[in-house]
Scaffold this motif. Structure first.
Motif, PDB file in Angstrom:
ATOM      1  N   ASN A 121       6.769   1.999  -0.229  1.00 41.72           N
ATOM      2  CA  ASN A 121       5.835   2.234   0.988  1.00 41.72           C
ATOM      3  C   ASN A 121       5.523   0.957   1.451  1.00 41.72           C
ATOM      4  N   ALA A 122       5.467   0.871   2.770  1.00 39.24           N
ATOM      5  CA  ALA A 122       4.970  -0.250   3.610  1.00 39.24           C
ATOM      6  C   ALA A 122       3.722  -0.761   3.316  1.00 39.24           C
ATOM      7  N   ALA A 123       2.938  -0.163   2.591  1.00 43.23           N
ATOM      8  CA  ALA A 123       1.501  -0.723   2.394  1.00 43.23           C
ATOM      9  C   ALA A 123       1.639  -1.575   1.010  1.00 43.23           C
ATOM     10  N   ILE A 124       2.808  -1.814   0.278  1.00 43.79           N
ATOM     11  CA  ILE A 124       2.916  -2.706  -0.762  1.00 43.79           C
ATOM     12  C   ILE A 124       4.438  -3.290  -0.624  1.00 43.79           C
ATOM     13  N   SER A 125       4.461  -4.400  -1.399  1.00 48.12           N
ATOM     14  CA  SER A 125       5.983  -5.056  -1.305  1.00 48.12           C
ATOM     15  C   SER A 125       6.729  -4.235  -2.385  1.00 48.12           C
ATOM     16  N   GLU A 126       8.100  -4.589  -2.250  1.00 45.01           N
ATOM     17  CA  GLU A 126       8.976  -3.926  -3.090  1.00 45.01           C
ATOM     18  C   GLU A 126       8.794  -4.552  -4.512  1.00 45.01           C
ATOM     19  N   MET A 135       0.484   9.479  -3.749  1.00 43.18           N
ATOM     20  CA  MET A 135      -0.545   8.536  -3.837  1.00 43.18           C
ATOM     21  C   MET A 135      -0.925   7.734  -2.462  1.00 43.18           C
ATOM     22  N   SER A 136      -2.136   7.873  -1.995  1.00 47.91           N
ATOM     23  CA  SER A 136      -2.346   7.172  -0.657  1.00 47.91           C
ATOM     24  C   SER A 136      -2.170   5.814  -0.810  1.00 47.91           C
ATOM     25  N   ASP A 137      -1.922   5.109   0.471  1.00 48.83           N
ATOM     26  CA  ASP A 137      -1.882   3.607   0.633  1.00 48.83           C
ATOM     27  C   ASP A 137      -2.837   2.851  -0.092  1.00 48.83           C
ATOM     28  N   ALA A 138      -4.091   3.364   0.156  1.00 45.33           N
ATOM     29  CA  ALA A 138      -5.379   2.858  -0.726  1.00 45.33           C
ATOM     30  C   ALA A 138      -5.312   2.640  -1.994  1.00 45.33           C
ATOM     31  N   GLU A 139      -4.812   3.941  -2.675  1.00 45.89           N
ATOM     32  CA  GLU A 139      -4.622   4.079  -4.188  1.00 45.89           C
ATOM     33  C   GLU A 139      -3.494   2.878  -4.855  1.00 45.89           C
ATOM     34  N   LYS A 140      -2.554   2.850  -3.779  1.00 49.91           N
ATOM     35  CA  LYS A 140      -1.645   1.905  -4.372  1.00 49.91           C
ATOM     36  C   LYS A 140      -1.977   0.603  -4.339  1.00 49.91           C
TER      37      LYS A 140
END
Length: 265
Positions: free
Chosen positions: A20-25, A43-48
């Motif tokens: 997901n773009a919200a976190i790094s690989e 999972m939502s971006d906020a959860e990750k």
């Protein structure tokens, strides 16, 4: 990320959405050590972001539960090599045990994400490594020793594979399936009929009030059809199954009585 797991999760049931773009690989790879791709996909971006930005620790175990000739159930912890083989066969469509066999394998993980100021996000996460023979009201629960659950933060999820895709059911803090106590809570989840793979989890924010605070988690599988009322016939107690669920005498034998997991907060 601090890791106190028994062994690393390696789940790849099918192709679902990837990084997901919200976190790094790199962060995504760290989360994959704990969660399946399917679970991360919902999972939502906020959860990750909360998971990767917190102080994350976890503890996991894989249990084998077998029905004896006397209609009782015994459990034992499975070593990592055996669990990996069972999981690999299951992922490749090889039924190590069919849905009518009286042996089950489940991975249960308790996760502590320390947010700060004695605040923790606790999750009890279970993955089935075979398709369960009985699909009724299973119960996932947590108990907090030396702390308390923040009211309104409790929730739960049932993830399942059916008709060629993943779907999920969510459970609210104030729904009919939750049973709450001062020292924890449990959520009853009716496993979806016709599904062939399951993951379940419950989570809540917890405030620790002691340097020796501990969170306990358990997953109890119904080995016969039970009602919602029967599944909620318990108290949250250190004397219970997994040191969490103390079922009434009339209900106790309706569950597989598997051991649980714990983690220091």
């Amino acid at each position: 990320m601090k890791v106190i797991a028994t062994f690393i999760i390696m789940v790849a049931l099918c192709c679902v959405s990837n990084v997901n773009a919200a976190i790094s690989e790199e962060n995504y790879a760290e989360l994959r050590e704990i969660f399946s791709e399917a679970r991360l996909s919902i999972m939502s971006d906020a959860e990750k972001e909360e998971l990767v930005n917190g102080d994350l620790t976890y503890n996991e175990k894989v249990y084998q539960v077998t029905k004896t000739v006397n209609n009782t159930f015994i459990y034992s912890e499975v070593d990592s090599e055996t669990a990996d083989l069972i999981e690999e066969n299951f992922n490749n469509g090889i039924a190590t045990y069919g849905p009518t066999h009286e042996t089950s394998y489940k991975r249960i993980t308790i996760i502590d994400n320390y947010i700060g100021n004695n605040s923790h996000s606790i999750m009890v996460y279970t993955q089935w490594l075979v398709t369960p023979a009985t699909k009724s009201f299973d119960v996932t629960a947590m108990r907090i020793d030396g702390g308390y659950v923040v009211e309104g933060s409790q929730d739960g999820t049932q993830l399942y594979w059916k008709d060629g895709s993943y779907s999920h059911v969510t459970y609210a803090w104030n729904g009919t399936n939750i049973r709450k106590a001062d020292n924890g809570f449990g959520i009853s989840m009716n496993l979806v009929n016709g599904a062939s793979y399951f993951e379940t989890d419950i989570s809540a924010n917890v405030i620790s009030t002691s340097q020796n605070a501990v969170a306990y988690g358990t997953y109890q599988h119904a080995v016969t059809d039970v009602t919602l009322d029967q599944s909620q016939s318990y108290t949250i107690s250190h004397n219970g199954l997994g040191r969490v669920l103390n079922f009434s005498n009339s209900v106790y034998n309706l569950y597989d009585r598997m051991a649980g997991v714990s983690i220091s907060l």
